[in-house]
Enzyme design. Structure first.
Site, PDB file in Angstrom:
ATOM      1  N   SER A 546       0.926  -1.170   0.102  1.00 25.40           N
ATOM      2  CA  SER A 546       0.043   0.019  -0.047  1.00 25.40           C
ATOM      3  C   SER A 546       0.820   1.130  -0.094  1.00 25.40           C
ATOM      4  CB  SER A 546      -0.852   0.024   1.279  1.00 25.40           C
ATOM      5  OG  SER A 546      -1.808  -1.004   1.029  1.00 25.40           O
ATOM      6  N   SER A 883      -4.546  -6.954  -3.521  1.00 23.75           N
ATOM      7  CA  SER A 883      -3.389  -6.858  -2.465  1.00 23.75           C
ATOM      8  C   SER A 883      -3.349  -5.648  -1.707  1.00 23.75           C
ATOM      9  CB  SER A 883      -1.830  -7.224  -3.218  1.00 23.75           C
ATOM     10  OG  SER A 883      -1.187  -7.402  -2.029  1.00 23.75           O
ATOM     11  N   GLU A 884      -2.734  -4.528  -2.547  1.00 17.90           N
ATOM     12  CA  GLU A 884      -2.401  -3.211  -1.678  1.00 17.90           C
ATOM     13  C   GLU A 884      -3.426  -2.631  -0.945  1.00 17.90           C
ATOM     14  OE1 GLU A 884       1.374  -1.645  -3.029  1.00 17.90           O
ATOM     15  OE2 GLU A 884       0.585  -2.220  -4.776  1.00 17.90           O
ATOM     16  N   ALA A 885      -4.764  -2.696  -1.612  1.00 17.48           N
ATOM     17  CA  ALA A 885      -5.933  -1.859  -1.074  1.00 17.48           C
ATOM     18  C   ALA A 885      -6.200  -2.539   0.239  1.00 17.48           C
ATOM     19  CB  ALA A 885      -7.203  -2.042  -2.235  1.00 17.48           C
TER      20      ALA A 885
END
Length: 974
Positions: A546, A883-885
């Site tokens: 993130s 993934s990053e959210a």
């Protein structure tokens, strides 16, 4: 040295060996036997990756000295539980439940599960969790949910209530693979303990290989180096070479790691980081020399004998100290604040930056100052690298890397080897979460190989790794936000001060993230903001899932709750009124690329309402219950200059080989590539068994770019479609059928086709203007709406997350098990970030336990992930990124829930039980928990914005920007 001959009964057979009973651990002995399924992560008994069964009892073998092991004791390792041709039900369950991600902790978990089920083959989920908590089994990837699922499935088989087929994911019979939970191609080797990670590769290197240990003085955060005395170390047994910067320079290296400029406002004009420090120590983890010897033990003994004389210098261990007017420069050639990004929207552009007037004249406003901590990645596998010269005289480096080609760029000319003669090969990897975007460890191993001209292996202890590897940037922030009498936000102002530690690489890129994600995904008509980033003498900032957005949400999502309370509006309803609708713009003055927000909130609403009712029902003076919300999200791809290449080849047996650098760090680079290839070749009715993956070797694979920025599935997917279409067009006959390999060869038709995709094909992409923050850099976003339910023990202040729900939009899901795993894992990191994780005290936080890694009971068993599958308009097969959210804003949902539960607003993370208890005591005494005094972040916000307006920089455009994933040939500083 007194050695001992011993016998152990290992996996049913008596084995004889020689050991040093005072020094050798049981894990060391087993690994010397070739039983490398027993992994060593922490080395201090706090992660469980080394779990084995000794005489019927589960133990952590890395701390079990051989002097305490009885002759002929019975040992069971992962190799004795099941093999690739004879799997145990636990191994089958782990593969099919999505419980295997990076896989480094998997053997330890399977052995631990095996021991549990020997004692109790009918456990409850809570008994499974209690077992893993008791035996300190840590997984940093999965969030534990799928692991417990696997144990429960295996137990059914062992009780005779289910068959192996019942717990095996069925293979689709309709050629419709996309979105299904296909098993990861690499999971079989991981569940059997035969995947060879970095330290396993080291054990299996040629006999003549040398071993490298670092000289990491750990005497100061900032000091002048007066002398490095290697004389005693050079005389130690087995020593081949002690390498300082002098030896590296004599071998033709520059000793300076390559850097790239990302932002027009950067003041960094020369690279700041050396491979081996020779003049100054800039942080606690700096390395000044390498000891190279015939064995690892000899290298470490020699490293301990290197003497470093220093003169201590002023130490600035946080942003606030480093930016004070009287602070000296950390690096003499640049101010400590080395870059900044303004954000101006609405009245701020036309009327002399008067957003503050809009706030002052609004019906309601609130303000606060916040701090997000230096979050450590805490992958179970630390730093381990091998380097050697291959058959073509390439400097081959086997390592952990987020981007094998970008690693070449970051090595640059530092070791004196031309970049076209550097080969990066990715080892089976025990996770990273971002720290391996930095190539400092790779440069150390490369330097040793170049100087000695021999194959070398570098392996750091976990403490050395913890001090050496980068961390998430800590961040101080101030903000104000206002709304009208109807609860519609009128304006926001904010400033962020990001601590990038001792080295600047990438800092001028990461600081653009708060400038994009503060108050995402709301419609804020008027904005005045500024992000600054500075050098300090603490550990350097680096990528972490993130990348820069959690710092933004720490401020904005707390302020959203605080303003809702001020206006007397329910926090869910307040957010609902302010999410952006079609056509409304983000804080960078551009429309959102997608507008799933209202539908996502509609999905969450009944869940929220039920959670609020349950919190009221179970709330007591002793155990306070609360509910917290947060919006989050992240960008997809690195922007307009991003590109990716892959190749697909038809083989002689009419199977296919896919070549790419979809780096597999646990997120699913193997299964992601497989799913994309199956879907792209769908007209050929290809099955998974017909696809071979060749990945992550720069000699064999084209550059698919970095595994970061939620880009790889999107970018590599688009490239895969192009390559597949080229190949199928070549195979297609006039009658619509397809040629075989033999027919292609007979007709002289190429059987291997490349696909390259570039974001330049997306209309309208433009970088953030360095003077105003206006821009639209990326073609898609991912979105997450988080709901945390917590319980606060008022006697101790301890917070427990009871349940967590996330509604997301990641486009069409490519592999449901992989995406769920990323969700659970990201949420577990968010909970750790909120409550315990920190790397601030270099003594206390030197291992996983001290740094606050969440064990299984620190994460709820109930994590509900709801995918709102709105197909992305331009993404491959409707997919976007993932993934990053999932790690962007979940931590603020937890912090908001604590405030909702007991009235204690935590302004400075992490929310330890001591901080919460202190707040409870203030409230009990009739006081109010106030935010810290507004931080001094370098100058008054509006004075600085006026200065930027008066002194604009030239906007370099996309040609200025060297993307993270494609800088192998960057020559910015060389």
């Amino acid at each position: 040295m007194k050695l001992r001959k011993m016998w152990l009964n290992v996996n049913g057979a008596n084995r004889m060996f020689i050991c040093n009973p005072e020094k050798d651990s049981l894990s060391t002995v087993l690994r010397r036997m070739g039983l490398t399924g027993t992994k060593v992560g922490c080395g201090t008994g706090v992660c469980g990756s080394c779990s084995i069964v000794l005489d019927g009892k589960l133990i952590r073998s890395c701390t079990k000295k051989m002097k305490t092991v009885k002759e002929y004791s019975k040992v069971i390792t992962i190799e004795g539980i099941g093999t690739p041709n004879n799997l145990h039900p636990i191994q089958v369950a782990f593969m099919n439940c999505g419980a295997v991600q990076c896989g480094f902790c998997t053997p330890g978990f399977i052995v631990s599960s095996y021991a549990l089920l020997l004692e109790n083959n009918n456990p409850t989920r809570e008994e499974v969790r209690d077992w893993f908590q008791k035996h300190r089994n840590v997984c940093r990837c999965t969030g534990y949910v799928q692991i417990v699922n696997a144990v429960m499935d295996a137990a059914k088989v062992l009780r005779g209530e289910a068959s192996i087929e019942d717990i095996t994911v069925p293979m689709p019979k309709d050629n419709e693979y996309y979105g299904k939970p296909l098993v990861r191609p690499t999971s079989l080797s991981k569940v059997c303990g035969v995947a060879d990670y970095g330290d396993d590769q080291e054990l299996k290197m040629p006999e003549e290989s040398l071993h490298v240990a670092i000289v990491q003085p750990k005497v100061a955060h900032h000091a002048k180096i007066l002398k490095i005395d290697t004389s005693a170390a050079e005389k130690m047994p087995g020593v081949v070479k002690i390498i300082t910067s002098k030896e590296l320079l004599e071998a033709g290296g520059t000793n300076i790691m390559a850097e790239a400029q990302f932002h027009e406002r950067t003041t960094v004009m020369v690279p700041s980081r050396k491979i081996l420090c020779d003049e100054k120590i800039y942080r606690y983890g700096d390395v000044v020399a390498l000891a190279v010897a015939k064995t690892k033990e000899q290298a470490r003994a020699a490293a301990a004998e290197v003497k470093v004389e220093i003169e201590k210098l002023p130490e600035y261990l946080n942003y606030l100290d480093a930016v004070m007017p009287d602070s000296i420069r950390v690096h003499e050639d640049t101010p400590n604040i080395f870059s900044m990004q303004p954000v101006l929207k609405g009245v701020g552009l036309e009327e002399a930056l008067n957003v503050n007037d809009v706030i002052d004249n609004s019906a309601y406003s609130t303000s606060g100052s916040f701090y997000s901590s230096r979050q450590p990645h805490l992958s179970i596998e630390g730093t381990t690298v091998q380097a050697y010269f291959d058959e073509e005289d390439n400097l081959a480096i086997q390592c952990k890397s987020q981007g094998v080609y970008s690693t070449i760029g970051r090595i640059g000319n530092s070791v004196g080897v031309p970049k076209d003669k550097i080969r990066i090969i990715m080892n089976p990897t025990g996770a990273s979460f971002g720290w391996s975007t930095n190539a400092g460890d790779v440069c150390l191993a490369a330097a040793a190989a170049v100087v000695t001209k021999m194959p070398v292996a570098l392996s750091l202890t976990y403490e050395e790794h913890q001090h050496f590897s980068g961390k998430r940037c800590p961040c101080h922030s101030n903000g104000r936000v206002a709304c009208d009498e109807n609860g519609k936000i009128t304006a926001a102002e904010f400033e962020f001060g990001m601590d990038h530690g001792a080295y600047s690489w990438g800092g001028d890129d990461i600081m653009t993230k708060p400038a994009r994600f503060a108050f995402f995904p709301y419609n804020i008509p008027n904005v005045a903001g500024l992000v600054r980033i500075a050098n300090t003498n603490h550990n350097f900032g680096t990528a972490y899932r993130s990348y820069g957005s959690p710092q933004a949400y720490t401020l904005s999502e707390a302020l959203m709750d605080m303003l809702a309370e001020k206006a007397g509006i329910d926090p869910f309803e307040f957010r609902y009124r302010n999410i952006a609708r079609e056509g409304e713009t983000n804080i960078n003055s551009y429309p959102f690329r997608q507008y799933p927000m209202e539908e996502m909130m509609n999905i969450m609403k009944p869940i929220y309402e039920k959670a609020v009712e349950e919190a009221k029902k179970y709330d007591t003076p002793e155990k306070r219950r609360g509910v917290g919300l947060s919006w989050g999200g992240f960008n997809v791809t690195e922007g307009g200059t991003d590109s990716a290449s892959v190749a697909i080849e038809l083989n002689s047996d009419n199977t296919f080989t896919k070549y790419d650098t979809y780096q597999e760090l646990g997120q699913g680079g193997d299964i992601g590539s497989l799913m994309l290839t199956l879907e792209a070749l769908k007209p050929l009715k290809v099955t998974p068994e017909q696809i071979k993956l060749v990945q992550n070797d720069t000699k064999l694979c084209p550059d698919s770019g970095m595994s970061g920025a939620s880009r790889t599935h999107y970018m590599s997917g688009k490239a895969t479609i192009i390559a597949a279409e080229k190949l199928m067009n070549a195979m297609r006959k006039e009658d619509g059928t397809y040629r075989t390999y033999d027919e292609m060869v007979a007709e002289g038709i190429e059987t291997k086709h490349f696909g390259k995709y570039q974001n330049t094909s997306v209309e309208g992409l433009c970088r953030l203007d360095p003077n105003t923050g206006i821009g639209d850099p990326t073609p898609a976003f991912t979105y997450c709406l988080n709901l945390a339910e917590v319980e606060v023990d008022t006697a101790t202040g301890k917070t427990t997350v009871i349940r967590f729900t996330c509604v997301d939009d990641v486009g069409k899901v490519g592999n449901i098990a992989a995406v769920n795993g990323q969700a659970y894992g990201g949420i577990s990191h968010s909970i750790g970030f909120a409550l315990s994780e920190n790397y601030d005290d270099v003594v206390k936080h030197s291992n996983m336990l001290g740094a606050g890694v969440p064990y299984i009971k620190d994460v709820p068993d109930v994590i509900n992930v709801i995918h709102y599958e709105r197909p992305d308009e331009i993404g491959p097969f409707g997919s976007s990124g993932a993934s990053e959210a999932f790690q962007s804003a979940g931590h603020v949902a937890v912090l908001n829930a604590i405030s909702n539960a007991c009235g204690v607003r935590i302004y400075e993370m992490p929310a330890t039980k001591e901080k919460v208890k202190a707040g409870l005591d203030i409230i009990a005494a009739g006081g109010k928990v106030e935010p810290p005094k507004k931080y001094f972040l370098g100058s008054d916000l509006y004075d600085e914005l006026e200065n930027i307006k008066a002194n604009p920089v030239k906007f370099g455009g996309d040609d200025f920007f060297i993307p993270l994933g494609n800088d192998a040939n960057a020559e910015r500083f060389f």
